[in-house]
Scaffold this motif. Structure first.
Motif, short mmCIF file in Angstrom:
data_model
loop_
_atom_site.label_atom_id
_atom_site.label_comp_id
_atom_site.label_asym_id
_atom_site.label_seq_id
_atom_site.Cartn_x
_atom_site.Cartn_y
_atom_site.Cartn_z
N SER A 177 0.82 -1.22 0.00
CA SER A 177 0.00 0.00 0.00
C SER A 177 0.85 1.26 0.00
N LYS A 226 3.37 1.81 -1.86
CA LYS A 226 3.95 2.06 -3.19
C LYS A 226 2.93 2.69 -4.13
N GLY A 227 3.44 3.29 -5.21
CA GLY A 227 2.58 3.79 -6.26
C GLY A 227 2.25 5.26 -6.18
N GLY A 228 2.65 5.90 -5.14
CA GLY A 228 2.38 7.33 -5.01
C GLY A 228 2.90 7.81 -3.69
N THR A 243 2.88 8.72 0.01
CA THR A 243 1.98 8.19 1.03
C THR A 243 2.35 8.74 2.40
N LYS A 269 -1.58 9.90 -0.69
CA LYS A 269 -2.48 8.94 -0.02
C LYS A 269 -2.19 9.02 1.48
N ARG A 299 7.24 7.10 -3.79
CA ARG A 299 6.50 6.25 -4.73
C ARG A 299 6.93 4.79 -4.71
N LYS A 300 8.17 4.56 -4.27
CA LYS A 300 8.68 3.19 -4.20
C LYS A 300 8.35 2.52 -2.87
#
Length: 198
Positions: free
Chosen positions: A61, A63-65, A67, A101, A171-172
């Motif tokens: 959760s 990862k991808g942006g 946070t 996020k 992001r990673k």
């Protein structure tokens, strides 16, 4: 035998050269390795928790942006509602296209069901509540290096003492920086913009 001024000066110069070399070695080699190892150990773990949007919260959760993760509880008298208010202000400043996020993870799963957390966090845009079993929460506390302790009250009830930092991840899914409780607004926005650009 007395040392000449020349020998003393040479000794001082060699000492300064060794100190400079030691500092350079730390700054260029050892320091970054230490920072890297600490950053890589905050967040990873085998926890699996429920979220208020019907999903699961795991290491993936992060990862991808960009946070942010904050640990708190719904019966919190001051720190948690204040931090949620701060987060709402950050979100407003960053604008509607802000990709941050935010996860609010309970330290009090015995009282904080997913439904309770949903009501508690619903007024802050982009915040997802997270809960689960005591065992899974404890795994998450350990993974994020968060302090939490139950504190009995005189009336037989209890409150929770806990870390008050908001933890930022890139992001990673790698730990970026913490935001301290009630940290200066300008500094926080600078951190969040650097996080978004990283």
């Amino acid at each position: 035998m007395q040392l000449s001024r020349k020998h003393v000066a040479l000794g001082i110069l060699w000492g300064m050269a060794l100190l400079t070399l030691a500092w350079f070695g730390w700054a260029r080699l050892i320091g970054p390795l230490f920072e890297q190892s600490v950053a890589d150990t905050i967040g990873p773990g085998d926890y699996r928790l429920e979220t208020t949007d019907g999903g699961t919260f795991t290491q993936a959760s992060l990862k991808g942006g960009p946070t942010a993760v904050f640990f708190g509880f719904t019966h919190c008298p001051e720190v948690c509602p204040t931090t949620l208010g701060d987060i709402a202000t950050w979100q407003e400043e960053l604008g509607p296209d802000n990709p941050l996020k935010v996860y609010f993870v309970t330290v009090d799963p015995e009282r904080d069901s997913i439904e309770t957390l949903g009501d508690y966090t619903s007024w802050v845009p982009g915040v997802t509540g997270v809960s689960g079993s005591r065992e899974e929460i404890d795994k998450a506390l350990s993974a994020f290096r968060v302090y939490s302790r139950k504190v009995p009250l005189q009336d037989g009830d209890y409150t929770m003492d806990h870390s008050a930092n908001v933890l930022l991840f890139d992001r990673k899914g790698r730990f970026f920086e913490p935001i301290g409780y009630q940290e200066d607004f300008t500094r926080v926005i600078d951190k969040l913009r650097r996080l978004e650009a990283s």
